[in-house]
Design a protein around this motif. Sequence first.
Motif, PDB file in Angstrom:
ATOM      1  N   THR A 176     -54.756 -50.627 102.514  1.00  0.00           N
ATOM      2  CA  THR A 176     -54.358 -50.239 101.377  1.00  0.00           C
ATOM      3  C   THR A 176     -54.865 -51.617 100.595  1.00  0.00           C
ATOM      4  O   THR A 176     -55.454 -51.405  99.476  1.00  0.00           O
ATOM      5  CB  THR A 176     -53.026 -50.365 101.393  1.00  0.00           C
ATOM      6  N   LEU A 177     -54.974 -52.630 100.840  1.00  0.00           N
ATOM      7  CA  LEU A 177     -55.079 -53.819 100.103  1.00  0.00           C
ATOM      8  C   LEU A 177     -56.755 -53.755 100.149  1.00  0.00           C
ATOM      9  O   LEU A 177     -57.262 -54.247  98.912  1.00  0.00           O
ATOM     10  CB  LEU A 177     -54.878 -55.083 101.088  1.00  0.00           C
ATOM     11  N   GLU A 178     -57.529 -53.556 101.098  1.00  0.00           N
ATOM     12  CA  GLU A 178     -58.912 -53.551 101.039  1.00  0.00           C
ATOM     13  C   GLU A 178     -59.442 -52.550 100.055  1.00  0.00           C
ATOM     14  O   GLU A 178     -60.504 -52.551  99.223  1.00  0.00           O
ATOM     15  CB  GLU A 178     -59.540 -53.238 102.332  1.00  0.00           C
ATOM     16  N   LYS A 179     -58.726 -51.227  99.911  1.00  0.00           N
ATOM     17  CA  LYS A 179     -59.192 -50.184  99.062  1.00  0.00           C
ATOM     18  C   LYS A 179     -58.902 -50.703  97.478  1.00  0.00           C
ATOM     19  O   LYS A 179     -59.602 -50.324  96.633  1.00  0.00           O
ATOM     20  CB  LYS A 179     -58.388 -49.148  99.364  1.00  0.00           C
ATOM     21  N   ILE A 180     -57.738 -51.472  97.357  1.00  0.00           N
ATOM     22  CA  ILE A 180     -57.601 -51.751  95.904  1.00  0.00           C
ATOM     23  C   ILE A 180     -58.130 -53.016  95.280  1.00  0.00           C
ATOM     24  O   ILE A 180     -58.057 -53.297  94.266  1.00  0.00           O
ATOM     25  CB  ILE A 180     -55.920 -51.793  95.508  1.00  0.00           C
ATOM     26  N   GLN A 181     -58.625 -53.695  96.258  1.00  0.00           N
ATOM     27  CA  GLN A 181     -59.040 -55.243  96.208  1.00  0.00           C
ATOM     28  C   GLN A 181     -60.033 -55.102  94.800  1.00  0.00           C
ATOM     29  O   GLN A 181     -59.959 -56.129  93.920  1.00  0.00           O
ATOM     30  CB  GLN A 181     -59.851 -55.678  97.523  1.00  0.00           C
TER      31      GLN A 181
ATOM     32  N   VAL B 249     -46.202 -49.463 102.543  1.00  0.00           N
ATOM     33  CA  VAL B 249     -46.821 -48.658 103.658  1.00  0.00           C
ATOM     34  C   VAL B 249     -46.505 -49.408 105.112  1.00  0.00           C
ATOM     35  O   VAL B 249     -46.020 -50.476 105.077  1.00  0.00           O
ATOM     36  CB  VAL B 249     -48.175 -48.408 103.321  1.00  0.00           C
ATOM     37  N   PRO B 250     -46.794 -48.496 105.875  1.00  0.00           N
ATOM     38  CA  PRO B 250     -46.352 -48.971 107.477  1.00  0.00           C
ATOM     39  C   PRO B 250     -47.132 -50.139 107.620  1.00  0.00           C
ATOM     40  O   PRO B 250     -48.463 -50.236 106.960  1.00  0.00           O
ATOM     41  CB  PRO B 250     -46.570 -47.939 108.386  1.00  0.00           C
ATOM     42  N   PRO B 251     -46.946 -50.933 108.651  1.00  0.00           N
ATOM     43  CA  PRO B 251     -47.791 -52.294 108.777  1.00  0.00           C
ATOM     44  C   PRO B 251     -49.185 -51.883 109.210  1.00  0.00           C
ATOM     45  O   PRO B 251     -49.917 -52.560 108.764  1.00  0.00           O
ATOM     46  CB  PRO B 251     -46.963 -52.584 110.379  1.00  0.00           C
ATOM     47  N   MET B 252     -49.484 -50.938 109.777  1.00  0.00           N
ATOM     48  CA  MET B 252     -50.938 -50.646 110.192  1.00  0.00           C
ATOM     49  C   MET B 252     -51.732 -49.885 109.155  1.00  0.00           C
ATOM     50  O   MET B 252     -52.943 -49.864 109.110  1.00  0.00           O
ATOM     51  CB  MET B 252     -50.903 -49.551 111.428  1.00  0.00           C
TER      52      MET B 252
END
Length: 270
Positions: free
Chosen positions: A78-83, A70-73
């Motif tokens: 994304t990571l916090e959602k799937i953590q 995904v784009p940098p921002m």
Amino acid sequence: MNKIGFIGYGSMAQMIAVKLLDQGKIRDDMVVVSSRNDGKTEELKKLYPNVACQSADELAKQCGLIFICVPPMAVKETLEKIQPFLQEDVHIVSIAAGVELDRLHDWTSGQVTRYIPTLTSEAGIGVSLVVHGERVAEADKSRLEEYLSAFSTVKQINERDIDAASNLTSSSPGFIASIFEEFAQAAVRNSSLTKEEAFQFLIHSLLGTGKLLMEKDMTFAQTLDRVATKGGITAEGAEVIQDAMPEVFDELFARTMKKYEVIKDAVRRQ
């Protein structure tokens, strides 16, 4: 065996997934994709029907290796959602420019690697830049690098050098295309050649020069010595380039490195 996930399915994710599948490095029932781009995922499923398309949460539950494409921002979100759904020993691989390992470590408990792919890997050549975080186990480093070596040369690099190196690997096809577009246009302006003819002549010269450099282990300087007779026509043209291009390329690096810093600053402020 743990599955391999792709969150985001743009051109680079597509290249990685298709190359791994085409080379037989993974089976299609090992691949899970989470993307808003239904068109590209449908293209993939036509070729490999057992590829699964699922939500990011469901993907995180199943996959031991996850490419974040995904784009940098969007990486942090994304990571916090799937953590909450990640496997304990998951290996996260981010391909985003400007998102440093420190940030990735802050946003996930998983093992993290930065990977900078290149468009030239579509042709089975090019350099994959890799920076592994301190948490990554040797077995996971080896597994990832074995996958990437199916379609590229893998180079581990210090993170402090990754931006400059990216100019030479990931961005260079665009830079080279820009240079030779101007070269072709100059030929058209100074002759009766068509742009199509100039393009074809240059493409063959580029391909042949690359093969010479690789197969004969020649340097750029050695190549110049072979074709530029002292006082000759090629030497005259090479002198023009040598006079003008250092300033151009210094400016290229100055502006691109500044752009990397802008992205990093924006990511840090999230």
